[in-house]
Design a protein around this motif. Structure first.
Motif, PDB file in Angstrom:
ATOM      1  N   VAL A  73       0.767  -1.311   0.027  1.00  0.00           N
ATOM      2  CA  VAL A  73       0.057   0.008   0.041  1.00  0.00           C
ATOM      3  C   VAL A  73       0.781   1.145  -0.127  1.00  0.00           C
ATOM      4  O   VAL A  73       1.882   1.392   0.572  1.00  0.00           O
ATOM      5  CB  VAL A  73      -1.078   0.078   1.208  1.00  0.00           C
ATOM      6  CG1 VAL A  73      -1.777   1.245   1.314  1.00  0.00           C
ATOM      7  CG2 VAL A  73      -1.796  -1.093   1.343  1.00  0.00           C
ATOM      8  N   VAL A  74       0.536   2.188  -1.085  1.00  0.00           N
ATOM      9  CA  VAL A  74       1.469   3.259  -1.028  1.00  0.00           C
ATOM     10  C   VAL A  74       0.654   4.593  -1.009  1.00  0.00           C
ATOM     11  O   VAL A  74      -0.434   4.643  -1.421  1.00  0.00           O
ATOM     12  CB  VAL A  74       2.227   3.134  -2.328  1.00  0.00           C
ATOM     13  CG1 VAL A  74       3.005   4.477  -2.732  1.00  0.00           C
ATOM     14  CG2 VAL A  74       3.301   2.049  -2.511  1.00  0.00           C
ATOM     15  N   THR A  75       1.010   5.601  -0.305  1.00  0.00           N
ATOM     16  CA  THR A  75       0.463   7.114  -0.400  1.00  0.00           C
ATOM     17  C   THR A  75       1.281   7.950  -0.862  1.00  0.00           C
ATOM     18  O   THR A  75       2.563   7.957  -0.725  1.00  0.00           O
ATOM     19  CB  THR A  75       0.085   7.380   1.215  1.00  0.00           C
ATOM     20  OG1 THR A  75       1.528   7.290   1.804  1.00  0.00           O
ATOM     21  CG2 THR A  75      -0.783   6.192   1.907  1.00  0.00           C
ATOM     22  N   CYS A  76       0.787   8.732  -1.550  1.00  0.00           N
ATOM     23  CA  CYS A  76       1.413   9.842  -2.544  1.00  0.00           C
ATOM     24  C   CYS A  76       1.556  11.024  -1.720  1.00  0.00           C
ATOM     25  O   CYS A  76       0.832  11.616  -1.174  1.00  0.00           O
ATOM     26  CB  CYS A  76       0.446   9.979  -3.665  1.00  0.00           C
ATOM     27  SG  CYS A  76       1.265  11.012  -4.983  1.00  0.00           S
ATOM     28  N   HIS A  77       2.675  11.562  -2.015  1.00  0.00           N
ATOM     29  CA  HIS A  77       3.110  12.996  -1.533  1.00  0.00           C
ATOM     30  C   HIS A  77       2.882  13.933  -2.477  1.00  0.00           C
ATOM     31  O   HIS A  77       2.797  13.878  -3.594  1.00  0.00           O
ATOM     32  CB  HIS A  77       4.759  12.885  -1.322  1.00  0.00           C
ATOM     33  CG  HIS A  77       5.360  14.088  -0.327  1.00  0.00           C
ATOM     34  ND1 HIS A  77       5.488  15.221  -0.778  1.00  0.00           N
ATOM     35  CD2 HIS A  77       5.353  14.155   1.031  1.00  0.00           C
ATOM     36  CE1 HIS A  77       5.902  16.208   0.261  1.00  0.00           C
ATOM     37  NE2 HIS A  77       5.799  15.308   1.268  1.00  0.00           N
ATOM     38  N   PRO A  78       2.476  15.231  -1.810  1.00  0.00           N
ATOM     39  CA  PRO A  78       2.181  16.499  -2.821  1.00  0.00           C
ATOM     40  C   PRO A  78       3.453  16.779  -3.828  1.00  0.00           C
ATOM     41  O   PRO A  78       3.175  17.498  -4.633  1.00  0.00           O
ATOM     42  CB  PRO A  78       1.904  17.629  -1.880  1.00  0.00           C
ATOM     43  CG  PRO A  78       1.465  16.705  -0.514  1.00  0.00           C
ATOM     44  CD  PRO A  78       2.287  15.520  -0.497  1.00  0.00           C
ATOM     45  N   ASP A  79       4.616  16.464  -3.376  1.00  0.00           N
ATOM     46  CA  ASP A  79       5.786  17.048  -4.221  1.00  0.00           C
ATOM     47  C   ASP A  79       5.582  15.708  -5.395  1.00  0.00           C
ATOM     48  O   ASP A  79       6.565  15.928  -6.244  1.00  0.00           O
ATOM     49  CB  ASP A  79       7.061  16.827  -3.526  1.00  0.00           C
ATOM     50  CG  ASP A  79       7.131  17.891  -2.825  1.00  0.00           C
ATOM     51  OD1 ASP A  79       6.169  18.855  -2.891  1.00  0.00           O
ATOM     52  OD2 ASP A  79       7.871  17.871  -1.594  1.00  0.00           O
ATOM     53  N   ALA A  80       4.934  14.814  -5.460  1.00  0.00           N
ATOM     54  CA  ALA A  80       4.844  13.927  -6.725  1.00  0.00           C
ATOM     55  C   ALA A  80       4.621  14.581  -7.963  1.00  0.00           C
ATOM     56  O   ALA A  80       4.180  15.807  -7.954  1.00  0.00           O
ATOM     57  CB  ALA A  80       3.859  12.712  -6.360  1.00  0.00           C
ATOM     58  N   PRO A  81       4.866  13.963  -9.128  1.00  0.00           N
ATOM     59  CA  PRO A  81       4.797  14.550 -10.401  1.00  0.00           C
ATOM     60  C   PRO A  81       3.134  15.251 -10.545  1.00  0.00           C
ATOM     61  O   PRO A  81       2.257  14.368 -10.071  1.00  0.00           O
ATOM     62  CB  PRO A  81       5.066  13.613 -11.440  1.00  0.00           C
ATOM     63  CG  PRO A  81       6.027  12.739 -10.873  1.00  0.00           C
ATOM     64  CD  PRO A  81       5.361  12.659  -9.245  1.00  0.00           C
TER      65      PRO A  81
END
Length: 264
Positions: free
Chosen positions: A153-161
């Motif tokens: 399970v992966v959560t995305c960071h706001p600095d992602a593309p």
């Protein structure tokens, strides 16, 4: 490889209209950038699917909507569906937008599915041997590279593309598959809230930056910056001079009140 992207019913911070949270659109782009993927689909549990239809134009071809009453806990329904379809990767944002924004749903799902969770991922790629390479943000620009094998399970960071551009034709071609019956819906927990009158708390050390880091507050408290840095250095002073300087310093930083004016 099968990837499921968790979707939430976000609300615009100004108008309050239903909107897809930006960080979930970034998660969709992250899933699309993993190369040869057999299937990428969205998954939403809630009373209405209109709030997440925008995700079809952001790169999803199919969204599965599980009907859950408003106020019920969506985790059991999501966990049951994810256990049935068994995706290799479950992608989610850090938190929803406009609701409770607790950010606990990915962690609750990881616990229910007995999967590891990697939070705040800014980039994801597949290695030659099939391993999943994740770049995890640690704050202040620091990154940690994590190699994973197996379901995660992966959560995305706001600095992602940034998200993909919205495509109207892609949104028309996409479809939402509805589930009429939600499996084992459980009412959400009721939080006990206690209201107390506001009480102003005194500040012992003045001059410390309110929004600064812990290091800046420590420097202000120890006399290395701000008002606390304007003292004098005395070498082997007389006891009276030393006491006088200490009193002046304590009055300067606000610990002691200023001496009262003599009455005439």
């Amino acid at each position: 490889m099968k990837i499921a992207v968790l979707l939430s019913a976000g609300l615009h911070p100004v108008s309050g209209a239903p909107v897809l949270p930006r960080i979930e659109a970034q998660a969709i782009r992250m899933a699309a950038g993993l190369g040869d993927v057999s299937e990428v689909f969205g998954l939403h549990a809630g009373p209405d699917a209109a709030a997440i239809a925008e995700a079809l134009g952001q790169g999803l071809e199919r969204i599965e909507h599980i009907a859950v009453a408003a106020g019920d806990d969506p985790v059991p329904a999501l966990a049951a569906r994810l256990a049935a379809c068994a995706p290799d990767i479950v992608l989610a944002g850090r938190r929803s937008q406009g609701g409770e924004e607790s950010g606990l749903v990915p962690y609750a799902l990881a616990r229910a599915l007995a999967r590891p969770l990697v939070s705040d991922v800014v980039a994801a790629a597949r290695e030659v041997d099939g391993a999943l390479r994740l770049d995890q943000s640690l704050g202040r620009g620091a990154l940690r590279r994590v190699l994973m094998q197996g379901p995660v399970v992966v959560t995305c960071h706001p600095d992602a593309p940034a998200p993909l551009a919205y495509a109207y034709g892609r949104a028309r071609r996409g479809r939402v598959a509805a589930f009429a019956v939600a499996p084992a819906a459980i009412p959400g927990p009721v939080l006990a809230v206690e209201e107390r009158p506001y009480r102003r708390r005194p500040k012992i050390v003045k001059g410390a930056p309110a929004g600064g880091s812990a290091a800046e507050r420590l420097r202000a408290a120890t006399g290395e910056s701000g008002a606390a840095a304007s003292g004098r250095l005395l070498i082997q002073p007389d006891p009276e001079d030393a006491a006088r300087e200490i009193l002046a310093y304590l009055r300067q930083i606000g610990v002691l009140a200023a001496p009262a004016a003599p009455k005439t």
